[in-house]
Design a protein around this motif. Structure first.
Motif, PDB file in Angstrom:
ATOM      1  N   VAL A  18      82.616  65.796  23.984  1.00 58.11           N
ATOM      2  CA  VAL A  18      82.111  65.092  22.813  1.00 58.11           C
ATOM      3  C   VAL A  18      81.450  63.774  23.210  1.00 58.11           C
ATOM      4  CG1 VAL A  18      82.774  64.003  20.640  1.00 58.11           C
ATOM      5  CG2 VAL A  18      83.819  66.150  21.308  1.00 58.11           C
ATOM      6  N   GLY A  19      81.994  63.069  24.197  1.00 56.45           N
ATOM      7  CA  GLY A  19      81.469  61.766  24.595  1.00 56.45           C
ATOM      8  C   GLY A  19      80.081  61.807  25.196  1.00 56.45           C
ATOM      9  N   SER A  20      79.610  62.983  25.578  1.00 55.64           N
ATOM     10  CA  SER A  20      78.292  63.060  26.202  1.00 55.64           C
ATOM     11  C   SER A  20      77.168  63.264  25.201  1.00 55.64           C
ATOM     12  CB  SER A  20      78.270  64.192  27.240  1.00 55.64           C
ATOM     13  OG  SER A  20      78.343  65.439  26.601  1.00 55.64           O
ATOM     14  N   LEU A  21      77.507  63.434  23.937  1.00 58.68           N
ATOM     15  CA  LEU A  21      76.472  63.628  22.927  1.00 58.68           C
ATOM     16  C   LEU A  21      75.594  62.388  22.792  1.00 58.68           C
ATOM     17  CD1 LEU A  21      78.389  65.423  20.036  1.00 58.68           C
ATOM     18  CD2 LEU A  21      76.568  66.377  21.451  1.00 58.68           C
ATOM     19  N   LEU A  22      74.330  62.626  22.576  1.00 63.07           N
ATOM     20  CA  LEU A  22      73.355  61.574  22.275  1.00 63.07           C
ATOM     21  C   LEU A  22      73.183  60.550  23.390  1.00 63.07           C
ATOM     22  CD1 LEU A  22      74.384  60.920  18.550  1.00 63.07           C
ATOM     23  CD2 LEU A  22      72.677  62.538  19.397  1.00 63.07           C
ATOM     24  N   ARG A  23      73.450  60.942  24.626  1.00 66.37           N
ATOM     25  CA  ARG A  23      73.325  60.003  25.747  1.00 66.37           C
ATOM     26  C   ARG A  23      71.929  59.412  25.881  1.00 66.37           C
ATOM     27  NH1 ARG A  23      76.194  62.934  30.663  1.00 66.37           N
ATOM     28  NH2 ARG A  23      74.834  64.507  29.807  1.00 66.37           N
ATOM     29  N   SER A  24      70.902  60.192  25.572  1.00 61.63           N
ATOM     30  CA  SER A  24      69.531  59.700  25.764  1.00 61.63           C
ATOM     31  C   SER A  24      68.962  59.000  24.534  1.00 61.63           C
ATOM     32  CB  SER A  24      68.618  60.850  26.202  1.00 61.63           C
ATOM     33  OG  SER A  24      68.648  61.886  25.257  1.00 61.63           O
ATOM     34  N   LEU A  25      69.810  58.729  23.551  1.00 59.51           N
ATOM     35  CA  LEU A  25      69.373  58.074  22.317  1.00 59.51           C
ATOM     36  C   LEU A  25      68.719  56.721  22.586  1.00 59.51           C
ATOM     37  CD1 LEU A  25      69.514  58.764  19.283  1.00 59.51           C
ATOM     38  CD2 LEU A  25      71.667  57.544  19.196  1.00 59.51           C
ATOM     39  N   SER A  26      69.254  55.983  23.541  1.00 63.17           N
ATOM     40  CA  SER A  26      68.712  54.649  23.834  1.00 63.17           C
ATOM     41  C   SER A  26      67.376  54.712  24.572  1.00 63.17           C
ATOM     42  CB  SER A  26      69.716  53.833  24.636  1.00 63.17           C
ATOM     43  OG  SER A  26      69.941  54.449  25.891  1.00 63.17           O
ATOM     44  N   GLY A  27      66.970  55.904  25.002  1.00 68.41           N
ATOM     45  CA  GLY A  27      65.689  56.048  25.691  1.00 68.41           C
ATOM     46  C   GLY A  27      64.490  56.098  24.751  1.00 68.41           C
ATOM     47  N   VAL A  28      64.740  56.108  23.459  1.00 65.39           N
ATOM     48  CA  VAL A  28      63.660  56.134  22.463  1.00 65.39           C
ATOM     49  C   VAL A  28      63.497  54.721  21.905  1.00 65.39           C
ATOM     50  CG1 VAL A  28      62.890  57.091  20.257  1.00 65.39           C
ATOM     51  CG2 VAL A  28      64.159  58.536  21.868  1.00 65.39           C
ATOM     52  N   ARG A  29      62.282  54.283  21.778  1.00 69.26           N
ATOM     53  CA  ARG A  29      62.003  52.939  21.232  1.00 69.26           C
ATOM     54  C   ARG A  29      61.949  53.008  19.711  1.00 69.26           C
ATOM     55  NH1 ARG A  29      57.676  50.380  25.429  1.00 69.26           N
ATOM     56  NH2 ARG A  29      59.158  50.235  27.142  1.00 69.26           N
ATOM     57  N   TRP A  30      63.128  53.154  19.121  1.00 74.31           N
ATOM     58  CA  TRP A  30      63.237  53.337  17.676  1.00 74.31           C
ATOM     59  C   TRP A  30      62.615  52.187  16.896  1.00 74.31           C
ATOM     60  CZ3 TRP A  30      64.362  58.082  16.453  1.00 74.31           C
ATOM     61  CH2 TRP A  30      65.132  58.849  17.338  1.00 74.31           C
ATOM     62  N   GLY A  31      62.734  50.972  17.410  1.00 73.90           N
ATOM     63  CA  GLY A  31      62.213  49.801  16.715  1.00 73.90           C
ATOM     64  C   GLY A  31      60.693  49.781  16.598  1.00 73.90           C
ATOM     65  N   GLU A  32      60.020  50.591  17.410  1.00 71.58           N
ATOM     66  CA  GLU A  32      58.566  50.653  17.376  1.00 71.58           C
ATOM     67  C   GLU A  32      58.049  51.802  16.506  1.00 71.58           C
ATOM     68  OE1 GLU A  32      57.114  50.740  21.391  1.00 71.58           O
ATOM     69  OE2 GLU A  32      58.345  49.029  21.968  1.00 71.58           O
ATOM     70  N   LEU A  33      58.960  52.623  16.008  1.00 66.70           N
ATOM     71  CA  LEU A  33      58.583  53.788  15.211  1.00 66.70           C
ATOM     72  C   LEU A  33      58.834  53.548  13.726  1.00 66.70           C
ATOM     73  CD1 LEU A  33      60.206  56.575  17.428  1.00 66.70           C
ATOM     74  CD2 LEU A  33      57.804  55.859  17.405  1.00 66.70           C
ATOM     75  N   ARG A  34      58.149  54.307  12.909  1.00 66.37           N
ATOM     76  CA  ARG A  34      58.341  54.277  11.457  1.00 66.37           C
ATOM     77  C   ARG A  34      58.855  55.642  11.022  1.00 66.37           C
ATOM     78  NH1 ARG A  34      58.750  49.399   9.680  1.00 66.37           N
ATOM     79  NH2 ARG A  34      57.299  48.048  10.729  1.00 66.37           N
ATOM     80  N   ASP A  35      59.729  55.620  10.030  1.00 68.27           N
ATOM     81  CA  ASP A  35      60.252  56.884   9.512  1.00 68.27           C
ATOM     82  C   ASP A  35      59.300  57.440   8.457  1.00 68.27           C
ATOM     83  OD1 ASP A  35      60.843  55.689   7.021  1.00 68.27           O
ATOM     84  OD2 ASP A  35      62.986  55.535   7.441  1.00 68.27           O
ATOM     85  N   ALA A  36      59.699  58.505   7.800  1.00 61.57           N
ATOM     86  CA  ALA A  36      58.831  59.179   6.832  1.00 61.57           C
ATOM     87  C   ALA A  36      58.583  58.349   5.580  1.00 61.57           C
ATOM     88  CB  ALA A  36      59.431  60.528   6.449  1.00 61.57           C
ATOM     89  N   THR A  37      59.387  57.333   5.355  1.00 63.68           N
ATOM     90  CA  THR A  37      59.188  56.461   4.190  1.00 63.68           C
ATOM     91  C   THR A  37      58.347  55.238   4.543  1.00 63.68           C
ATOM     92  OG1 THR A  37      61.150  55.077   4.552  1.00 63.68           O
ATOM     93  CG2 THR A  37      61.467  57.137   3.314  1.00 63.68           C
ATOM     94  N   GLY A  38      58.037  55.075   5.824  1.00 62.75           N
ATOM     95  CA  GLY A  38      57.280  53.916   6.283  1.00 62.75           C
ATOM     96  C   GLY A  38      58.159  52.779   6.767  1.00 62.75           C
ATOM     97  N   ALA A  39      59.473  52.952   6.655  1.00 59.64           N
ATOM     98  CA  ALA A  39      60.408  51.916   7.103  1.00 59.64           C
ATOM     99  C   ALA A  39      60.611  52.011   8.620  1.00 59.64           C
ATOM    100  CB  ALA A  39      61.748  52.080   6.399  1.00 59.64           C
TER     101      ALA A  39
END
Length: 184
Positions: A18-39
């Motif tokens: 279970v602890g290995s889930l989502l390990r590469s999550l921090s490799g995405v620059r989420w702060g530079e992306l916008r979601d489907a609502t524009g947020a």
């Protein structure tokens, strides 16, 4: 263009713990992306973590909130949708994650989206057509990301648990039956 994070972890349940889930999550620059609502998409990682590590009720609420962010209204994807898909596939393929049916339903909604392609096709040969290029790219990248996880979906479809296998088979059928995007 979207670059997918490393795919879902492979290996036995013990190796994949279970602890290995989502390990590469921090490799995405989420702060530079916008979601489907524009947020800003910075709220996506905490939602994915709640799905991975929360109880069933917490996971269900997080999937609903995540659906609003990456597939608004059930048919509009955004810039952050494609980068989120590999994590949805990872979660759907994990033996420890609840609410697989809801995850697979969300993946199906993402796969079926064609709102921007339809709008672009309807305005072809008009000056507004160019304004849809970015959004059609999001739809294409999102559908491609779901396709890249076909083996994970097939694995869930072979589950002895009908509550998991049935929605996975439904998603595979959607993938096989959905027409390609219209020519632009």
């Amino acid at each position: 263009m979207f670059k997918a994070p490393p795919g879902p972890a492979q290996g036995s349940d013990e190796e994949q713990g279970v602890g290995s889930l989502l390990r590469s999550l921090s490799g995405v620059r989420w702060g530079e992306l916008r979601d489907a609502t524009g947020a800003a998409a910075s709220g996506i990682p905490p939602l994915l973590s709640r799905i991975a590590y929360g109880d069933e009720d917490t996971a269900r609420i997080a999937i609903d909130d995540l659906g609003d962010a990456i597939c608004a209204l059930g048919f509009v994807v955004g810039e952050a949708t494609a980068p989120t898909v590999p994590f949805l596939l990872e979660l759907a393929g994990s033996p420890h994650v609840a609410c697989k049916a809801e995850l697979l339903d969300l993946l199906g909604s993402i796969y079926r989206t064609d709102q921007w392609h339809s709008a672009a096709a309807a305005t072809q040969d008009r000056k507004h057509d160019a304004s849809y290029r970015q959004q059609t790219g999001w739809e294409t990248a999102s559908r491609t990301a779901v396709c890249a996880g076909r083996s994970v979906i097939e694995g869930v479809a072979s589950s002895v648990r009908p509550e998991e296998a049935t929605p996975a088979r439904k998603l595979l059928q959607v993938m096989d039956d959905t027409l390609p995007f219209p020519e632009l």
